[in-house]
Write a protein that holds these residues in place. Structure first.
Motif, mmCIF file in Angstrom:
data_model
loop_
_atom_site.group_PDB
_atom_site.id
_atom_site.type_symbol
_atom_site.label_atom_id
_atom_site.label_comp_id
_atom_site.label_asym_id
_atom_site.label_seq_id
_atom_site.Cartn_x
_atom_site.Cartn_y
_atom_site.Cartn_z
ATOM 1 N N UNK A 1 31.357 -2.415 29.393
ATOM 2 C CA UNK A 1 32.574 -3.182 29.392
ATOM 3 C C UNK A 1 33.224 -3.356 27.997
ATOM 4 N N UNK A 2 32.677 -3.277 26.959
ATOM 5 C CA UNK A 2 33.436 -3.313 25.784
ATOM 6 C C UNK A 2 34.267 -2.159 25.574
ATOM 7 N N UNK A 3 33.677 -0.958 26.143
ATOM 8 C CA UNK A 3 34.499 0.167 25.708
ATOM 9 C C UNK A 3 35.917 -0.022 26.768
ATOM 10 N N UNK A 4 35.640 -0.082 27.791
ATOM 11 C CA UNK A 4 36.726 -0.235 28.854
ATOM 12 C C UNK A 4 37.846 -1.320 28.204
ATOM 13 N N UNK A 5 37.337 -2.445 27.740
ATOM 14 C CA UNK A 5 38.452 -3.310 27.114
ATOM 15 C C UNK A 5 39.073 -2.812 25.943
ATOM 16 N N UNK A 6 38.340 -1.749 25.283
ATOM 17 C CA UNK A 6 39.110 -1.242 24.006
ATOM 18 C C UNK A 6 39.725 -0.241 24.380
ATOM 19 N N UNK A 7 39.654 0.528 25.638
ATOM 20 C CA UNK A 7 40.719 1.801 26.104
ATOM 21 C C UNK A 7 41.956 0.574 26.661
ATOM 22 N N UNK A 8 41.704 -0.422 27.284
ATOM 23 C CA UNK A 8 43.019 -0.990 27.776
ATOM 24 C C UNK A 8 43.752 -1.626 26.551
ATOM 25 N N UNK B 1 45.165 8.715 22.504
ATOM 26 C CA UNK B 1 43.949 9.681 22.322
ATOM 27 C C UNK B 1 42.793 8.873 22.083
ATOM 28 N N UNK B 2 42.881 7.655 21.261
ATOM 29 C CA UNK B 2 41.698 6.850 21.093
ATOM 30 C C UNK B 2 41.273 6.038 22.450
ATOM 31 N N UNK B 3 42.250 5.671 23.300
ATOM 32 C CA UNK B 3 41.882 5.284 24.827
ATOM 33 C C UNK B 3 40.993 6.188 25.535
ATOM 34 N N UNK B 4 41.488 7.495 25.338
ATOM 35 C CA UNK B 4 40.849 8.680 26.259
ATOM 36 C C UNK B 4 39.302 8.697 25.706
ATOM 37 N N UNK B 5 39.160 8.591 24.351
ATOM 38 C CA UNK B 5 37.786 8.515 23.745
ATOM 39 C C UNK B 5 36.991 7.515 23.863
ATOM 40 N N UNK B 6 37.629 6.257 24.258
ATOM 41 C CA UNK B 6 36.617 4.932 24.715
ATOM 42 C C UNK B 6 36.416 5.316 26.187
ATOM 43 N N UNK B 7 37.227 5.869 26.978
ATOM 44 C CA UNK B 7 37.178 6.115 28.466
ATOM 45 C C UNK B 7 35.986 7.040 28.320
ATOM 46 N N UNK B 8 35.952 7.963 27.859
ATOM 47 C CA UNK B 8 34.794 8.924 27.865
ATOM 48 C C UNK B 8 33.579 8.364 27.432
ATOM 49 N N UNK B 9 33.267 7.451 26.362
ATOM 50 C CA UNK B 9 32.239 6.870 26.120
ATOM 51 C C UNK B 9 31.651 5.961 27.096
ATOM 52 N N UNK B 10 32.874 5.361 27.654
ATOM 53 C CA UNK B 10 32.443 4.331 28.916
ATOM 54 C C UNK B 10 31.689 5.149 30.021
ATOM 55 N N UNK B 11 32.391 6.309 30.406
ATOM 56 C CA UNK B 11 31.549 7.155 31.211
ATOM 57 C C UNK B 11 30.087 7.535 31.155
ATOM 58 N N UNK B 12 29.941 7.943 29.874
ATOM 59 C CA UNK B 12 28.647 8.365 29.409
ATOM 60 C C UNK B 12 27.910 7.023 29.253
ATOM 61 N N UNK B 13 28.134 5.866 28.795
ATOM 62 C CA UNK B 13 27.309 4.707 29.021
ATOM 63 C C UNK B 13 27.147 4.189 30.446
ATOM 64 N N UNK B 14 27.904 4.536 31.259
ATOM 65 C CA UNK B 14 27.658 4.079 32.637
ATOM 66 C C UNK B 14 26.904 4.905 33.242
#
Length: 114
Positions: free
Chosen positions: A39-46, A78-91
Motif C-alpha cells: 500500500x505504501x509503495x502504491x501511494x508513493x507511485x501515485x 521513473x521513480x513511480x515505475x520503480x515504486x510500482x515494481x517494488x509493489x509488485x514484488x511485495x505483492x
C-alpha cells in the motif's frame, strides 16, 4: 513404560503445537507488514505521478521552463515505475506468506486434533 511414552508423546505434540503457533504468528506478521508496504509503495507511485503532472502543468502555465519540467517529470515517472515494481514484488511476497500461513494453520489444526 507405556504411560511414560504416552506422556512424552503428549509433551512432544504440545511442543510442536506451540512451535507451529509461534511460526504462524511470525508469518502472519510478515504478511501484514508486506501488505502495508504494498500500500505504501502504491501511494508513493501515485504521489510521483501527481508530481509529474504538476510539473507539466506548471510548464504549460509558463511558471517553469518546459525542458526542465520534462526532465523532472521523466525523473518522477521513473521513480513511480520503480515504486510500482517494488509493489509488485511485495505483492508476490505477501501472497507467498499468505500461502505459508494457510499451510501452518492446517498443520496447527492437525496437531490440535491429535
Amino acid at each position: 513404560d507405556p504411560v511414560k511414552m504416552a506422556e512424552q508423546g503428549i509433551r512432544d505434540l504440545n511442543k510442536d503445537l506451540r512451535e507451529s503457533l509461534e511460526s504462524m504468528a511470525k508469518v502472519k506478521a510478515q504478511s501484514i507488514r508486506a501488505n502495508k508496504n504494498v500500500s505504501r509503495e502504491k501511494q508513493i507511485a501515485a504521489d510521483y505521478e501527481k508530481k509529474a503532472m504538476m510539473l507539466l502543468s506548471k510548464a504549460q502555465q509558463g511558471s517553469l521552463d518546459p525542458a526542465e519540467a520534462d526532465r523532472l517529470a521523466a525523473e518522477s515517472l521513473s521513480k513511480r515505475d520503480a515504486s510500482i515494481e517494488r509493489a509488485s514484488v511485495l505483492t508476490k511476497e505477501a501472497a507467498h506468506m499468505e500461502q505459508m500461513t494457510a499451510q501452518l494453520e492446517k498443520n496447527t489444526q492437525n496437531l490440535n486434533l491429535n
